[in-house]
Design a protein around this motif. Structure first.
Motif, PDB file in Angstrom:
ATOM      1  N   TYR A 140      -5.405   9.649  -3.558  1.00 51.20           N
ATOM      2  CA  TYR A 140      -5.931   8.833  -2.455  1.00 51.20           C
ATOM      3  C   TYR A 140      -6.898   7.792  -3.016  1.00 51.20           C
ATOM      4  CZ  TYR A 140      -3.891  12.391   0.519  1.00 51.20           C
ATOM      5  OH  TYR A 140      -3.009  13.235   1.126  1.00 51.20           O
ATOM      6  N   GLU A 141      -7.714   8.226  -3.980  1.00 54.30           N
ATOM      7  CA  GLU A 141      -8.662   7.303  -4.594  1.00 54.30           C
ATOM      8  C   GLU A 141      -7.902   6.213  -5.350  1.00 54.30           C
ATOM      9  OE1 GLU A 141     -11.710   6.830  -4.018  1.00 54.30           O
ATOM     10  OE2 GLU A 141     -11.730   5.196  -5.502  1.00 54.30           O
ATOM     11  N   ALA A 142      -6.829   6.619  -6.042  1.00 45.51           N
ATOM     12  CA  ALA A 142      -6.021   5.644  -6.795  1.00 45.51           C
ATOM     13  C   ALA A 142      -5.378   4.631  -5.849  1.00 45.51           C
ATOM     14  CB  ALA A 142      -4.958   6.371  -7.601  1.00 45.51           C
ATOM     15  N   LEU A 143      -4.956   5.093  -4.687  1.00 50.25           N
ATOM     16  CA  LEU A 143      -4.349   4.177  -3.702  1.00 50.25           C
ATOM     17  C   LEU A 143      -5.388   3.208  -3.146  1.00 50.25           C
ATOM     18  CD1 LEU A 143      -1.999   6.718  -1.906  1.00 50.25           C
ATOM     19  CD2 LEU A 143      -1.249   4.639  -3.078  1.00 50.25           C
ATOM     20  N   ARG A 144      -6.595   3.715  -2.923  1.00 54.01           N
ATOM     21  CA  ARG A 144      -7.665   2.828  -2.449  1.00 54.01           C
ATOM     22  C   ARG A 144      -7.962   1.747  -3.492  1.00 54.01           C
ATOM     23  NH1 ARG A 144      -9.521   7.214   0.828  1.00 54.01           N
ATOM     24  NH2 ARG A 144     -10.331   8.428  -0.890  1.00 54.01           N
ATOM     25  N   ARG A 145      -7.958   2.166  -4.773  1.00 56.15           N
ATOM     26  CA  ARG A 145      -8.233   1.220  -5.853  1.00 56.15           C
ATOM     27  C   ARG A 145      -7.117   0.178  -5.956  1.00 56.15           C
ATOM     28  NH1 ARG A 145      -9.680   5.101  -9.318  1.00 56.15           N
ATOM     29  NH2 ARG A 145      -7.757   4.941 -10.510  1.00 56.15           N
TER      30      ARG A 145
ATOM     31  N   LEU B 278       7.413   9.452  -3.833  1.00 58.22           N
ATOM     32  CA  LEU B 278       7.116   8.006  -3.840  1.00 58.22           C
ATOM     33  C   LEU B 278       5.896   7.716  -4.719  1.00 58.22           C
ATOM     34  CD1 LEU B 278       7.153   5.476  -0.986  1.00 58.22           C
ATOM     35  CD2 LEU B 278       4.986   5.852  -2.095  1.00 58.22           C
ATOM     36  N   ILE B 279       4.870   8.540  -4.575  1.00 57.43           N
ATOM     37  CA  ILE B 279       3.637   8.312  -5.330  1.00 57.43           C
ATOM     38  C   ILE B 279       3.879   8.504  -6.836  1.00 57.43           C
ATOM     39  CG2 ILE B 279       1.272   9.192  -5.687  1.00 57.43           C
ATOM     40  CD1 ILE B 279       1.671   7.530  -3.124  1.00 57.43           C
ATOM     41  N   SER B 280       4.707   9.501  -7.183  1.00 54.73           N
ATOM     42  CA  SER B 280       5.022   9.730  -8.598  1.00 54.73           C
ATOM     43  C   SER B 280       5.691   8.500  -9.184  1.00 54.73           C
ATOM     44  CB  SER B 280       5.952  10.932  -8.760  1.00 54.73           C
ATOM     45  OG  SER B 280       5.326  12.073  -8.262  1.00 54.73           O
ATOM     46  N   ASP B 281       6.656   7.961  -8.450  1.00 58.57           N
ATOM     47  CA  ASP B 281       7.360   6.755  -8.883  1.00 58.57           C
ATOM     48  C   ASP B 281       6.382   5.596  -9.056  1.00 58.57           C
ATOM     49  OD1 ASP B 281       9.960   6.792  -9.522  1.00 58.57           O
ATOM     50  OD2 ASP B 281      10.688   5.757  -7.725  1.00 58.57           O
ATOM     51  N   LEU B 282       5.509   5.461  -8.061  1.00 59.09           N
ATOM     52  CA  LEU B 282       4.562   4.344  -8.044  1.00 59.09           C
ATOM     53  C   LEU B 282       3.659   4.362  -9.277  1.00 59.09           C
ATOM     54  CD1 LEU B 282       3.115   2.019  -6.475  1.00 59.09           C
ATOM     55  CD2 LEU B 282       1.693   3.770  -5.433  1.00 59.09           C
TER      56      LEU B 282
ATOM     57  N   ASP C 268       6.016   0.270 -11.029  1.00 61.96           N
ATOM     58  CA  ASP C 268       6.926  -0.638 -10.321  1.00 61.96           C
ATOM     59  C   ASP C 268       6.092  -1.556  -9.419  1.00 61.96           C
ATOM     60  OD1 ASP C 268       8.668  -1.832  -8.552  1.00 61.96           O
ATOM     61  OD2 ASP C 268       9.883  -0.035  -8.222  1.00 61.96           O
ATOM     62  N   THR C 269       5.943  -2.825  -9.844  1.00 62.22           N
ATOM     63  CA  THR C 269       5.050  -3.710  -9.090  1.00 62.22           C
ATOM     64  C   THR C 269       5.580  -4.022  -7.696  1.00 62.22           C
ATOM     65  OG1 THR C 269       6.081  -5.567 -10.209  1.00 62.22           O
ATOM     66  CG2 THR C 269       3.966  -4.832 -11.054  1.00 62.22           C
ATOM     67  N   ARG C 270       6.915  -4.129  -7.571  1.00 56.96           N
ATOM     68  CA  ARG C 270       7.501  -4.405  -6.263  1.00 56.96           C
ATOM     69  C   ARG C 270       7.187  -3.248  -5.293  1.00 56.96           C
ATOM     70  NH1 ARG C 270       9.352  -8.799  -3.450  1.00 56.96           N
ATOM     71  NH2 ARG C 270      10.750  -8.120  -1.832  1.00 56.96           N
ATOM     72  N   LEU C 271       7.307  -2.015  -5.810  1.00 58.14           N
ATOM     73  CA  LEU C 271       6.992  -0.851  -4.984  1.00 58.14           C
ATOM     74  C   LEU C 271       5.503  -0.855  -4.629  1.00 58.14           C
ATOM     75  CD1 LEU C 271       7.802   1.818  -3.656  1.00 58.14           C
ATOM     76  CD2 LEU C 271       7.434   2.961  -5.848  1.00 58.14           C
ATOM     77  N   ALA C 272       4.677  -1.239  -5.598  1.00 59.90           N
ATOM     78  CA  ALA C 272       3.227  -1.290  -5.348  1.00 59.90           C
ATOM     79  C   ALA C 272       2.921  -2.257  -4.207  1.00 59.90           C
ATOM     80  CB  ALA C 272       2.493  -1.708  -6.612  1.00 59.90           C
TER      81      ALA C 272
END
Lengths: 121, 301
Positions: free
Chosen positions: B12-17, B54-58, B63-67
């Protein structure tokens, strides 16, 4: 406080709409069909009418046409509230003198939005 | 009762960043449930077994497009038609007649920056079309065109399709506009070809300068600035101002203002949220990018 007459043959809809309108600071009255609503409007014209279309005895469209011909019947803001969703039906309601139109199912956000749009809030 | 979280707290912290770095938007610290619901839905749409996949892939593939799609899903806004209506009233009564007169003979070009699911862009198109129909003397002589941009994602796809549920079209949209500009398609309502002919939708990274889209007479970015971190706000405003024609207008929300940072834009009196680009070459010449320095040159004429 503004008044709103809720006209719907469903007790559940009248109850839910009544609760929403009270939260919006309206005093409310209820009628089960167009004929009852007509009698209530003859004794006291409300500021707004939330009106179902399909009801026994007298439907909403017939009521609306009759209301607009009554003395003072041009004054209430009429918001249809119905399961009828076709463009033709909506246009028919607007042509008969409806001010706004809610398609069921509705929630408090939709009622508030439509009442704002109709200048009631 | 505690929230159900399917990811390790560090994610969650990584997603916020990621959202802050990629889009300049700072998600709150209590947004785990929000992250969970938005991204679970995206994972399902993209065919992942679950959110963890999904998060593992990200984070493993980079994958910048996925990001971008992940951040776009996290930034989705719950929009309504004609939100902050006072702004649309000021636009139709004060600003559009000025634009039509100042840029007479030109097709009025409008940029809707951060269009999300499209309600604001279509509200703008409805406003302009209504003026053309009812007050042609106040309307742009050569019509108008709206370019609506946002990150790629579900919201932008919906905007492009112009397809809305019966709940969507009952939030802020007058019923007469619904009947005039939309057609029913199954349970949904779809924007008419008449409105769509004035618009195109494009993918854009909102932190990069939108100058590839050309110059505009009106740029609209309403009620979105406050979501961005201060540095990102500066970056967006600095890149938006130069795409405005001299004398063109920036339209923010009626409660938003540029405070001391004017970016070559002057507030329009008695029109909260509207700014007009003054005649200056400040942006082109100020390579330092410092918005606090005085303009160096005045534009000729």
């Amino acid at each position: 406080m503004k008044s709103c007459l809720i006209v719907d043959d469903s007790k559940m809809v009248r109850r839910v709409a009544g609760r929403i309108l009270k939260d919006l600071q309206f005093s409310t009255g209820e009628a089960e069909n167009g004929s009852e609503a007509m009698a209530l409007c003859k004794s006291a014209m409300p500021d707004a009418i939330l009106l179902d279309w399909n009801m026994p005895v007298m439907d909403g469209l017939t009521f609306l046409k009759g209301l607009r011909e009554m003395p003072g019947g041009q004054n209430p803001v009429v918001v249809f509230c119905t399961a009828e969703r076709s463009v033709e039906r909506i246009s028919e309601a607007l042509d008969a003198g409806a001010d706004e139109y809610v398609m069921k199912p509705f929630d408090s956000d939709i009622i508030e939005s439509k009442f704002i749009e109709a200048g009631l809030i | 009762m505690g929230q159900v979280r399917s990811l390790e707290p560090a994610y969650y912290e990584a997603l916020r960043r990621l959202t802050l770095e990629l889009a300049g938007v700072k998600l709150g610290i209590n947004t785990d449930f929000y992250v969970e619901t938005r991204l679970s839905s995206l994972a399902k749409e993209r065919g992942y077994a679950d959110l963890q996949a999904l998060i593992s892939d990200l984070f493993s593939d980079g994958d910048t497009r996925l990001a971008v799609h992940v951040v776009s899903a996290l930034l989705e806004r719950d929009l309504r038609f004609f939100d902050d209506k006072a702004g649309f009233t000021a636009l139709s009564k004060r600003i559009l007649p000025l634009i039509s007169s100042d840029f007479a003979g030109e097709t009025i070009r409008i940029l809707c920056y951060g269009c999300a699911s499209g309600q604001e862009a279509y509200s703008l198109a409805i406003t302009l079309t209504d003026i053309e129909d009812s007050f042609p003397e106040l309307a742009p002589q050569n019509g108008f065109h709206i370019t609506a941009v946002d990150y790629p994602g579900r919201a932008l796809s919906q905007a492009e399709a112009g397809r809305y549920t019966h709940f969507d079209v009952q939030r802020g949209l007058p019923v007469r506009s619904l009947v005039k500009y939309f057609a029913r398609d199954g349970e949904d309502w779809v924007v008419s070809g008449q409105l769509r002919s004035h618009m195109d939708f494009k993918e854009a990274h909102l932190l990069t300068a939108p100058d590839a889209f050309g110059k505009f007479h009106l740029v609209m970015m309403r009620n979105a600035l406050s979501r961005y971190a201060p540095a990102a706000q500066m970056r967006i405003l600095r890149s938006l101002a130069p795409v405005l024609e001299t004398g063109g207008y920036l339209m923010l929300g009626t409660q938003e203002n540029l405070s001391d940072l004017n970016f070559g834009l002057d507030p329009v009196r008695a029109c909260p949220g509207f700014y007009r680009r003054r005649a200056t070459r400040y942006f082109e010449d100020d390579e330092s990018g410092n918005p606090d320095v005085a303009p160096k040159h005045q534009a000729a004429g």
